[in-house]
Design a protein around this motif. Structure first.
Motif: not given
Lengths: 320, 313
Positions: A230-248
């Motif tokens: 499961v985990l390897p398949n949610i990596v890409s949305p997580l990367i995107v999300q991480a950058s937005f969390v970082f900005a916020e």
């Protein structure tokens, strides 16, 4: 369209991102970095460069961010004065060849403070997004995979998302007291529920996929299914999300410090500097311009990077 | 419709309960003894004991929780430690500036957001579209407190058109009150208008691609009619949801704006309470702001259900 539907639509789009590009990462992200590049790998790098060049947002955002990171890391080398040194002889000097960004009402070097402010902002942003992603992924995977836990976890995230983020963070800071680690704690608590929701919805989709069913059928334990399939398949949305969390997080740290509920006043932070500059606008507007510009530029770069990563990882979502 | 409304209202109840519980727990989130944090290191042992007694911190946590909840349900948010008045009174006295600021900034956000979104969608790909959406990107990126300080610098200090900071109540005259609120409203509304502008443009483009819009054009309707009657109306329901979200966000953004412009509203009260470690007041202010936020979302959902009956399912 109701709010939940907008959120769900967003999540479905992330699910699609997972099903297309997650595979790519699983296939190509293997750790063979120590071997000399095979022709296939060289081609892979060439392909990545080509992709990057097509996604100018990542390139520009990444470049600005790189400058910020470098100046934060090399802060001690590239600054000329101590950021906290108080010098009554050089109060409110306009930018000149000694004080590139001028000085504030205590004679402190605005340039040094801005550079050290970058260090603080990026630290808070990085720690917050790392902790948020880890916590959010953990809880979200449990909620999405184990049906029985879902109700409770989702009600709690609903309740937490009912708070306006900055208000909850202020409340937490009020009782915990001003310190950088408390800022990270508060911002992590505030931003985790969104990641939980995202991960849960993606995992719920994956759970029903033949791939995961096969993994369960062949006798893998639940934790192994979650970790390896499961985990390897949610990596890409997580990367995107991480950058937005970082900005916020960068933005929220500055906001909290501006309000006096973030980093303690003696720490050079963009928010603190902007709060101080409020009463100096007439005599020394440079005390506002430089930290303000640095903050805006950083948030801009992070958003650009996030948008670019989203486009790269799922081209179907590209903005028209 | 009624069934949907009732269900939606009932759904808000557990959310409010969780919010209230979280606000209660906030006090116990303090490192060590909350009383020690509130009074500072110089307080005597007697003072501490007196405050513990006053806040009822010696009772078991369940008893404290039930008491807190029953007080909250009766509209009693406790006594402020520093202001020497009940929390509810303190908040009510400072509601007017916050409400005025909220309404004005909402108007700013909607007018700028909708107009720029519609204009950009109409001339997609043109220089107007590019510059409007570039402006929106800037609006989203520049934090409100940077924008606010910039506005003060240019319009209040440099051009001297408007006051630097402060507030005049409505009783001082409409224009006198507005003068003080123009810059804050722009500060607070700008970011949201940028967000709304982007969403409006994208929703409009969705609808503009529909067959019935092509039919409308084929019938020879004026472009204005096509845009306003056929496109905007159909893009309106999702936009209403977004405007509702914006309203709720403005409510919390007001905290920062009030701080920039020294507006004596609820947000500024919250920050003062944080600085003075007036925990009951912090709890009360956070609870009220969160409750309003939940309430606005509820109203918006009901409105959307009313405007678009397909939603009740």
């Amino acid at each position: 369209m109701r709010r939940e539907e907008i959120v769900d639509k967003e999540n479905r789009e992330h699910t699609r991102a997972a099903s297309t590009s997650g595979r790519q990462i699983a296939r190509d992200g293997s750790s063979r970095a120590l071997l000399p590049p095979s022709p296939r790998e060289r081609r892979w790098w060439a392909q990545q460069w080509f992709l990057l060049r097509r996604h100018k947002q990542i390139l520009i955002g990444g470049a600005i961010l790189l400058v910020m990171v470098l100046s934060a890391v090399l802060a001690a080398v590239i600054t000329t004065n101590s950021p906290t040194l108080i010098n009554g002889y050089v109060r409110l000097r306009a930018p000149n060849e000694y004080y590139f960004f001028g000085t504030d009402n205590q004679g402190r070097d605005v340039y040094s403070r801005t550079v050290y402010g970058a260090r603080l902002s990026l630290q808070v942003g990085f720690l917050t997004s790392a902790l948020t992603i880890v916590a959010g992924t953990f809880v979200g995977m449990i909620a999405g995979y184990y049906r029985r836990t879902e109700g409770v976890i989702m009600r709690i995230t609903d309740g937490m998302m009912a708070f306006p983020g900055i208000i909850l963070a202020i409340g937490i800071m009020a009782v915990r007291g001003p310190s950088v680690s408390n800022v990270v704690i508060a911002l992590t608590i505030v931003s985790t529920p969104r990641v939980v929701r995202l991960v849960r919805s993606v995992v719920m989709g994956l759970r029903e996929s033949p791939m995961v069913e096969a993994a369960i059928a062949t006798g893998n334990t639940n934790s192994r299914v979650l970790w390896r399939h499961v985990l390897p398949n949610i990596v890409s949305p997580l990367i995107v999300q991480a950058s937005f969390v970082f900005a916020e997080a960068v933005l929220a740290e500055a906001a909290l410090s501006f309000l006096g509920a973030g980093a303690p006043p003696e720490i050079p932070s963009w928010g603190n500097m902007l709060a101080d500059s409020k009463n100096l606008l007439r005599q020394a507007p440079w005390t506002m311009f430089f930290p303000g510009a640095a903050l805006a530029l950083t948030v801009f770069a992070l958003n650009l990077l996030g948008d670019g990563l989203r486009d790269l990882l799922d081209p179907r979502l590209r903005q028209r | 419709m009624l069934a949907y409304a009732i269900r939606r209202v009932l759904l808000a109840v557990p959310v409010m309960l969780i919010v209230a519980s979280a606000v209660f727990l906030l006090m116990h989130f303090a490192p060590g003894d909350p009383v020690g944090v509130m009074l500072g290191p110089d307080a005597s042992e007697e003072q501490r004991l007196a405050l513990r007694e006053k806040l009822g911190l010696d009772d078991p946590i369940v008893v404290q929780y039930v008491r807190w909840l029953s007080h909250v349900l009766r509209g009693d948010l406790g006594q402020s430690l520093f202001l020497d008045q009940p929390v509810t009174t303190a908040l009510a006295e400072r509601a007017q500036p916050t409400i005025l600021l909220g309404i004005l900034s909402l108007i700013v956000a909607i007018v700028i957001g909708l107009t720029s979104g519609i204009l950009a969608a109409r001339s997609r790909g043109s220089w107007l579209d590019l510059s409007l959406m570039g402006g929106a990107m800037v609006g989203i990126t520049v934090p409100s407190f940077v924008l606010g300080l910039l506005l003060i610098f240019f319009f209040a200090i440099h051009l001297r058109w408007l006051p630097v900071a402060g507030f005049q109540p409505l009783s001082a005259g409409l224009w006198e009150s507005l003068r003080y609120l123009i810059l804050p409203a722009i500060t607070l509304g700008a970011g949201q208008s940028a967000f709304l502008g982007r969403m409006t443009r994208s929703m409009m483009l969705d609808v503009l691609g529909q067959d019935y819009v092509r039919t409308a054009r084929a019938k020879g309707l004026a472009e204005q009619t096509v845009i306003l009657r056929h496109t905007l109306r159909n893009a309106f329901v999702p936009l209403l949801t977004i405007i509702g979200l914006m309203t709720a966000t403005l409510m919390s953004g007001a905290v920062i704006t009030e701080q920039i412009f020294d507006i004596p509203g609820m947000g500024r009260l919250l920050i003062q309470a944080v600085v003075r470690r007036d925990f009951p007041l912090v709890q009360g202010a956070v609870l009220v702001i969160a409750a309003v936020y939940v309430l606005i979302n509820l109203v918006v959902d009901l409105l959307v259900g009313f405007v678009d009956p397909r939603i009740e399912r």
